[in-house]
Each structure stands twice: as structure tokens, then as C-alpha cells.
Scaffold this active site. Structure first.
Site, PDB file in Angstrom:
ATOM      1  N   ARG A   1       4.382  -5.891 -10.494  1.00  0.00           N
ATOM      2  CA  ARG A   1       4.800  -4.509 -10.315  1.00  0.00           C
ATOM      3  C   ARG A   1       6.313  -4.405 -10.254  1.00  0.00           C
ATOM      4  O   ARG A   1       6.979  -5.297  -9.734  1.00  0.00           O
ATOM      5  CB  ARG A   1       4.189  -3.956  -9.033  1.00  0.00           C
ATOM      6  CG  ARG A   1       2.669  -3.859  -9.105  1.00  0.00           C
ATOM      7  CD  ARG A   1       2.094  -3.568  -7.753  1.00  0.00           C
ATOM      8  NE  ARG A   1       0.665  -3.320  -7.836  1.00  0.00           N
ATOM      9  CZ  ARG A   1      -0.179  -3.500  -6.839  1.00  0.00           C
ATOM     10  NH1 ARG A   1       0.262  -3.954  -5.691  1.00  0.00           N
ATOM     11  NH2 ARG A   1      -1.466  -3.235  -6.980  1.00  0.00           N
TER      12      ARG A   1
ATOM     13  N   LYS B   1      -6.384   2.603   1.441  1.00  0.00           N
ATOM     14  CA  LYS B   1      -6.383   3.311   0.162  1.00  0.00           C
ATOM     15  C   LYS B   1      -7.798   3.672  -0.294  1.00  0.00           C
ATOM     16  O   LYS B   1      -8.004   4.061  -1.438  1.00  0.00           O
ATOM     17  CB  LYS B   1      -5.690   2.456  -0.896  1.00  0.00           C
ATOM     18  CG  LYS B   1      -4.227   2.152  -0.575  1.00  0.00           C
ATOM     19  CD  LYS B   1      -3.613   1.333  -1.683  1.00  0.00           C
ATOM     20  CE  LYS B   1      -2.190   0.939  -1.344  1.00  0.00           C
ATOM     21  NZ  LYS B   1      -1.558   0.156  -2.433  1.00  0.00           N
TER      22      LYS B   1
ATOM     23  N   PRO C   1      -1.447   5.793  -6.002  1.00  0.00           N
ATOM     24  CA  PRO C   1      -1.587   6.390  -4.679  1.00  0.00           C
ATOM     25  C   PRO C   1      -1.361   5.354  -3.577  1.00  0.00           C
ATOM     26  O   PRO C   1      -1.799   4.222  -3.677  1.00  0.00           O
ATOM     27  CB  PRO C   1      -3.028   6.902  -4.692  1.00  0.00           C
ATOM     28  CG  PRO C   1      -3.368   7.076  -6.138  1.00  0.00           C
ATOM     29  CD  PRO C   1      -2.641   5.972  -6.842  1.00  0.00           C
ATOM     30  N   GLU C   2      -0.661   5.773  -2.529  1.00  0.00           N
ATOM     31  CA  GLU C   2      -0.434   4.899  -1.386  1.00  0.00           C
ATOM     32  C   GLU C   2      -1.126   5.507  -0.172  1.00  0.00           C
ATOM     33  O   GLU C   2      -1.780   6.556  -0.271  1.00  0.00           O
ATOM     34  CB  GLU C   2       1.060   4.697  -1.157  1.00  0.00           C
ATOM     35  CG  GLU C   2       1.753   4.264  -2.450  1.00  0.00           C
ATOM     36  CD  GLU C   2       2.995   3.421  -2.248  1.00  0.00           C
ATOM     37  OE1 GLU C   2       3.245   2.966  -1.129  1.00  0.00           O
ATOM     38  OE2 GLU C   2       3.704   3.208  -3.247  1.00  0.00           O
TER      39      GLU C   2
END
Length: 280
Positions: free
Chosen positions: A250, A51, A2-3
């Protein structure tokens, strides 16, 4: 993962379902909160901070949660089957009349005094979707470590809150620089655009069910998740490689032709660790 935009949407869903209503069910399934009972208290609001999710309840209480990689809050109507995952992944249940919010796989769940929320989120930089947004402060934060790679600086929530791995790659593409370019080498006019572009992308997607950075229906993203496919700007095959500090690396996507700056060489360890999906 989630961003900022998807967390903002989660907060909005929870706020619509819970705010102004009395809790008739409270079940917090983490050891340190196992004996906490919030039933009878009214939910005041649910707010996103970067977040992080802050569910404020009367009595100066805030339930702080963070979704990290695969956490989720789902809202269900009365009699509706819960579909967020198996029961053993449920970490929180907050129920009001006709609605139940269920938190799945929440790696962070803690109860704070609302007056002490800064203990959980005070370290965050300006929130891209929040009332505290300050592009000048965000830029100063990013430039405070001039030797740091732009991609890593964007992911550091202490600089600006809300950018995740997808937006990192998309922002760098729009700026025509690689995510490995040291932030201190950005020309001044380009550096000032970094927080502006970040804010523009997250604001544009705040209310969208499907994230889109291109503005076109036929293609949602410029480079993220599109390894080996042609760059929408120059046609060169998009590449993917790891980026990180060694503790959390990432997949990072970029065009080797129209984005300037350093990048892992083809066949390097960073490039080999990420295998493009067959659909890429």
C-alpha cells in the site's frame, strides 16, 4: 479503503434506518445466500466491529459484511434513485418501510448465528471505537513481534481493530517515526503513545463527514496523499513508497526529515512502484 471511523459511520446509518423495524424486503445476491429470505424479521441492531459490519436480526441471525477496498452500504428513502453503482454490483438489499439499505461490491457477505459471531470477528484485537477498547492489550499485541515494521503492525487487525492505510501514515507522522521502524525499537514512552494516538484520531473523526487529522480547516491530513508537497512541520517534500508483505502493498507517506527510522531509498523498487498523482 474504508477505515474504522467510516465503518462506524456506516453502521450508525444502517442502525438508524433499520433497527427496530421489520424487514419487508430481503435480497442477498451471493450464491450461498440466494435462497435466504429475512422478510418478516425485525432488525435488532447494526454494529461495527473494527472494519466489520454486523447486522443482527431476530432469530439469532447476524448478516456479516466487510467493505474491504471499495464496498459500501447506502441507505435510500422511498422513491429515491439508488446511486451506489450499477445493479450488477449490488450484493444485498434490506428494506423496511420508507428506507432501503443497499450493499454494493461487498466482498464478504455471510449469514451467521448471532451467538457464533466470534467465528467472524473473534480474531480481532481491541476495537478502537468499541466498548472492548483496551490500550494495554493493544500495545502488548503490537510489541509481540518486535521486529515487525510499525506500519504493518498497525494495519494488522489482530493487534488493534480499525486502523487503515490513511491512519497508519498519520499516526507515524504524529509520533515522528517512519512506518518502517521496527516496533521493538520504539522507546517505551513513545510505544505507549501508539494506541493512544490511534484512538484519539479515530474518535475525533467518528462523527465527521470529512476525515481530518490536523485540526485545521485548510488541510485535512498531515502527509497521506500529499507526496511532493511540503511537510507541515519542517517543509521538506513528503515522500511516498510501497509498504507491505509482498501480497498486498500500500502507498505509505512520510517526511524523510522529521520522521526518524528506516525507509526506502529514493529510486528503490518500493519507491518507484507508486506514482504520485498530479495533484499531490
Amino acid at each position: 479503503m474504508p477505515e474504522g471511523d467510516s465503518v462506524w459511520q456506516a453502521a450508525a446509518r444502517l442502525h438508524r434506518a433499520l433497527a427496530g423495524r421489520e424487514l419487508i424486503r430481503s435480497d442477498l445476491r451471493v450464491p450461498r445466500l440466494a435462497t435466504v429470505d429475512l422478510t418478516g424479521r425485525t432488525v435488532l441492531d447494526v454494529t461495527a466491529r473494527g472494519k466489520h459490519l454486523l447486522t443482527r436480526v431476530e432469530g439469532d441471525l447476524t448478516l456479516h459484511s466487510h467493505l474491504r477496498m471499495d464496498g459500501a452500504w447506502k441507505v435510500f428513502g422511498s422513491g429515491q434513485r439508488w446511486t451506489g453503482g450499477p445493479d450488477h454490483q449490488i450484493r444485498a438489499i434490506l428494506g423496511v418501510e420508507e428506507r432501503t439499505a443497499v450493499g454494493y461490491r461487498l466482498p464478504v457477505l455471510e449469514l451467521l448465528r448471532t451467538s457464533e459471531e466470534e467465528k467472524a470477528v473473534g480474531h480481532l484485537g481491541p476495537d478502537l471505537l468499541g466498548p472492548d477498547w483496551d490500550p494495554e492489550r493493544a500495545l502488548a499485541n503490537l510489541l509481540a513481534d518486535p521486529g515487525r515494521a510499525l506500519g504493518e503492525a498497525l494495519l494488522d487487525q489482530r493487534n488493534l481493530a480499525g486502523v487503515g492505510n490513511v491512519y497508519k501514515s498519520e499516526i507515524c507522522f504524529l509520533l515522528r517515526v517512519t512506518p518502517w521502524l521496527p516496533v521493538g525499537t520504539l522507546p517505551a514512552d513513545l510505544a505507549t503513545r501508539v494506541p493512544v494516538v490511534a484512538r484519539k484520531l479515530l474518535e475525533a473523526n467518528r462523527d465527521r463527514p470529512v476525515r481530518n487529522t490536523t485540526g485545521h480547516r485548510t488541510q485535512d491530513l498531515f502527509v497521506y496523499g500529499r507526496a511532493r508537497r511540503p511537510c507541515p512541520r519542517c517543509g521538506t517534500a513528503i515522500r511516498v513508497a510501497d509498504q507491505g508483505d509482498g501480497s498486498r502493498e500500500r502507498p505509505t507517506y512520510w517526511c524523510p526529515a522529521c520522521q526518524t527510522g528506516p525507509a526506502p531509498a529514493p529510486g528503490s523498487p518500493a519507491a518507484r512502484r507508486i506514482r504520485p498523482r498530479p495533484t499531490d
